[in-house]
Design a protein around this motif. Structure first.
Motif, PDB file in Angstrom:
ATOM      1  N   PHE A  14     -47.546  62.879 -40.404  1.00 45.85           N
ATOM      2  CA  PHE A  14     -48.749  62.164 -40.830  1.00 45.85           C
ATOM      3  C   PHE A  14     -48.544  61.748 -42.279  1.00 45.85           C
ATOM      4  O   PHE A  14     -47.845  62.430 -43.022  1.00 45.85           O
ATOM      5  CB  PHE A  14     -49.992  63.066 -40.765  1.00 45.85           C
ATOM      6  CG  PHE A  14     -50.374  63.482 -39.380  1.00 45.85           C
ATOM      7  CD1 PHE A  14     -51.193  62.683 -38.598  1.00 45.85           C
ATOM      8  CD2 PHE A  14     -49.919  64.682 -38.850  1.00 45.85           C
ATOM      9  CE1 PHE A  14     -51.558  63.065 -37.318  1.00 45.85           C
ATOM     10  CE2 PHE A  14     -50.273  65.075 -37.577  1.00 45.85           C
ATOM     11  CZ  PHE A  14     -51.092  64.267 -36.805  1.00 45.85           C
ATOM     12  N   SER A  15     -49.186  60.681 -42.681  1.00 55.60           N
ATOM     13  CA  SER A  15     -49.159  60.365 -44.111  1.00 55.60           C
ATOM     14  C   SER A  15     -49.970  61.434 -44.830  1.00 55.60           C
ATOM     15  O   SER A  15     -50.847  62.070 -44.240  1.00 55.60           O
ATOM     16  CB  SER A  15     -49.746  58.976 -44.379  1.00 55.60           C
ATOM     17  OG  SER A  15     -51.155  59.000 -44.182  1.00 55.60           O
ATOM     18  N   ARG A  16     -49.678  61.638 -46.092  1.00 55.07           N
ATOM     19  CA  ARG A  16     -50.433  62.637 -46.871  1.00 55.07           C
ATOM     20  C   ARG A  16     -51.919  62.273 -46.905  1.00 55.07           C
ATOM     21  O   ARG A  16     -52.779  63.133 -46.779  1.00 55.07           O
ATOM     22  CB  ARG A  16     -49.883  62.757 -48.296  1.00 55.07           C
ATOM     23  CG  ARG A  16     -48.545  63.447 -48.375  1.00 55.07           C
ATOM     24  CD  ARG A  16     -48.706  64.927 -48.268  1.00 55.07           C
ATOM     25  NE  ARG A  16     -47.397  65.575 -48.172  1.00 55.07           N
ATOM     26  CZ  ARG A  16     -47.249  66.868 -48.043  1.00 55.07           C
ATOM     27  NH1 ARG A  16     -48.290  67.656 -47.996  1.00 55.07           N
ATOM     28  NH2 ARG A  16     -46.051  67.393 -47.951  1.00 55.07           N
ATOM     29  N   ASP A  17     -52.227  60.991 -47.039  1.00 49.68           N
ATOM     30  CA  ASP A  17     -53.626  60.558 -47.073  1.00 49.68           C
ATOM     31  C   ASP A  17     -54.326  60.842 -45.756  1.00 49.68           C
ATOM     32  O   ASP A  17     -55.467  61.310 -45.740  1.00 49.68           O
ATOM     33  CB  ASP A  17     -53.725  59.071 -47.392  1.00 49.68           C
ATOM     34  CG  ASP A  17     -53.337  58.749 -48.825  1.00 49.68           C
ATOM     35  OD1 ASP A  17     -53.367  59.662 -49.679  1.00 49.68           O
ATOM     36  OD2 ASP A  17     -53.010  57.582 -49.087  1.00 49.68           O
ATOM     37  N   ALA A  77     -43.656  62.175 -49.105  1.00 54.66           N
ATOM     38  CA  ALA A  77     -44.535  61.104 -48.632  1.00 54.66           C
ATOM     39  C   ALA A  77     -45.258  61.434 -47.334  1.00 54.66           C
ATOM     40  O   ALA A  77     -46.174  60.719 -46.944  1.00 54.66           O
ATOM     41  CB  ALA A  77     -43.734  59.825 -48.440  1.00 54.66           C
ATOM     42  N   LEU A  78     -44.850  62.509 -46.673  1.00 58.91           N
ATOM     43  CA  LEU A  78     -45.416  62.824 -45.365  1.00 58.91           C
ATOM     44  C   LEU A  78     -45.988  64.233 -45.313  1.00 58.91           C
ATOM     45  O   LEU A  78     -45.712  65.059 -46.170  1.00 58.91           O
ATOM     46  CB  LEU A  78     -44.338  62.696 -44.273  1.00 58.91           C
ATOM     47  CG  LEU A  78     -43.755  61.316 -44.058  1.00 58.91           C
ATOM     48  CD1 LEU A  78     -42.619  61.396 -43.046  1.00 58.91           C
ATOM     49  CD2 LEU A  78     -44.819  60.342 -43.577  1.00 58.91           C
ATOM     50  N   ALA A  79     -46.765  64.474 -44.275  1.00 64.64           N
ATOM     51  CA  ALA A  79     -47.293  65.809 -43.979  1.00 64.64           C
ATOM     52  C   ALA A  79     -46.860  66.152 -42.551  1.00 64.64           C
ATOM     53  O   ALA A  79     -47.612  65.971 -41.608  1.00 64.64           O
ATOM     54  CB  ALA A  79     -48.806  65.826 -44.110  1.00 64.64           C
ATOM     55  N   PRO A  80     -45.601  66.622 -42.384  1.00 60.67           N
ATOM     56  CA  PRO A  80     -45.133  66.978 -41.048  1.00 60.67           C
ATOM     57  C   PRO A  80     -45.831  68.249 -40.563  1.00 60.67           C
ATOM     58  O   PRO A  80     -45.862  69.257 -41.263  1.00 60.67           O
ATOM     59  CB  PRO A  80     -43.642  67.220 -41.223  1.00 60.67           C
ATOM     60  CG  PRO A  80     -43.301  66.746 -42.594  1.00 60.67           C
ATOM     61  CD  PRO A  80     -44.562  66.754 -43.378  1.00 60.67           C
ATOM     62  N   VAL A  81     -46.390  68.200 -39.355  1.00 61.77           N
ATOM     63  CA  VAL A  81     -47.166  69.312 -38.800  1.00 61.77           C
ATOM     64  C   VAL A  81     -46.567  69.681 -37.454  1.00 61.77           C
ATOM     65  O   VAL A  81     -46.168  68.819 -36.673  1.00 61.77           O
ATOM     66  CB  VAL A  81     -48.643  68.886 -38.610  1.00 61.77           C
ATOM     67  CG1 VAL A  81     -49.460  69.996 -37.995  1.00 61.77           C
ATOM     68  CG2 VAL A  81     -49.245  68.481 -39.944  1.00 61.77           C
ATOM     69  N   LEU A 115     -47.589  73.285 -41.798  1.00 62.47           N
ATOM     70  CA  LEU A 115     -47.468  72.048 -42.557  1.00 62.47           C
ATOM     71  C   LEU A 115     -46.313  72.189 -43.532  1.00 62.47           C
ATOM     72  O   LEU A 115     -46.281  73.129 -44.321  1.00 62.47           O
ATOM     73  CB  LEU A 115     -48.766  71.782 -43.327  1.00 62.47           C
ATOM     74  CG  LEU A 115     -48.776  70.652 -44.337  1.00 62.47           C
ATOM     75  CD1 LEU A 115     -48.550  69.320 -43.647  1.00 62.47           C
ATOM     76  CD2 LEU A 115     -50.083  70.644 -45.106  1.00 62.47           C
ATOM     77  N   ALA A 116     -45.348  71.276 -43.450  1.00 64.59           N
ATOM     78  CA  ALA A 116     -44.214  71.289 -44.378  1.00 64.59           C
ATOM     79  C   ALA A 116     -44.648  70.641 -45.687  1.00 64.59           C
ATOM     80  O   ALA A 116     -45.226  69.559 -45.690  1.00 64.59           O
ATOM     81  CB  ALA A 116     -43.033  70.541 -43.783  1.00 64.59           C
ATOM     82  N   HIS A 117     -44.358  71.310 -46.782  1.00 69.11           N
ATOM     83  CA  HIS A 117     -44.737  70.792 -48.101  1.00 69.11           C
ATOM     84  C   HIS A 117     -43.558  70.172 -48.844  1.00 69.11           C
ATOM     85  O   HIS A 117     -43.710  69.723 -49.959  1.00 69.11           O
ATOM     86  CB  HIS A 117     -45.335  71.912 -48.951  1.00 69.11           C
ATOM     87  CG  HIS A 117     -46.618  72.431 -48.418  1.00 69.11           C
ATOM     88  ND1 HIS A 117     -47.811  71.768 -48.556  1.00 69.11           N
ATOM     89  CD2 HIS A 117     -46.894  73.543 -47.698  1.00 69.11           C
ATOM     90  CE1 HIS A 117     -48.773  72.450 -47.970  1.00 69.11           C
ATOM     91  NE2 HIS A 117     -48.247  73.520 -47.432  1.00 69.11           N
TER      92      HIS A 117
END
Length: 52
Positions: A39-42, A22-26, A16-18
């Motif tokens: 993915f959105s963070r939510d 605004a996003l959670a790229p996996v 998971l890139a931090h």
């Protein structure tokens, strides 16, 4: 949830890139050249909450 906990749970591991606010790229940690799935963070937080 840490990378190690995810690996124990699923037998595989995700990265998971931090550094994207605004996003959670996996992506698949075994294939670092693979594209990330954003993915959105939510949405990511909701997914991880269901793993516990």
């Amino acid at each position: 949830m840490t990378q190690e906990q995810l690996q124990q749970w699923a037998g595989d591991c995700l990265e998971l890139a931090h550094n994207v606010p605004a996003l959670a790229p996996v992506r698949d940690s075994k294939n670092p050249s693979s594209p990330a799935i954003p993915f959105s963070r939510d949405a990511w937080q909701a997914f991880v909450a269901h793993l516990d």
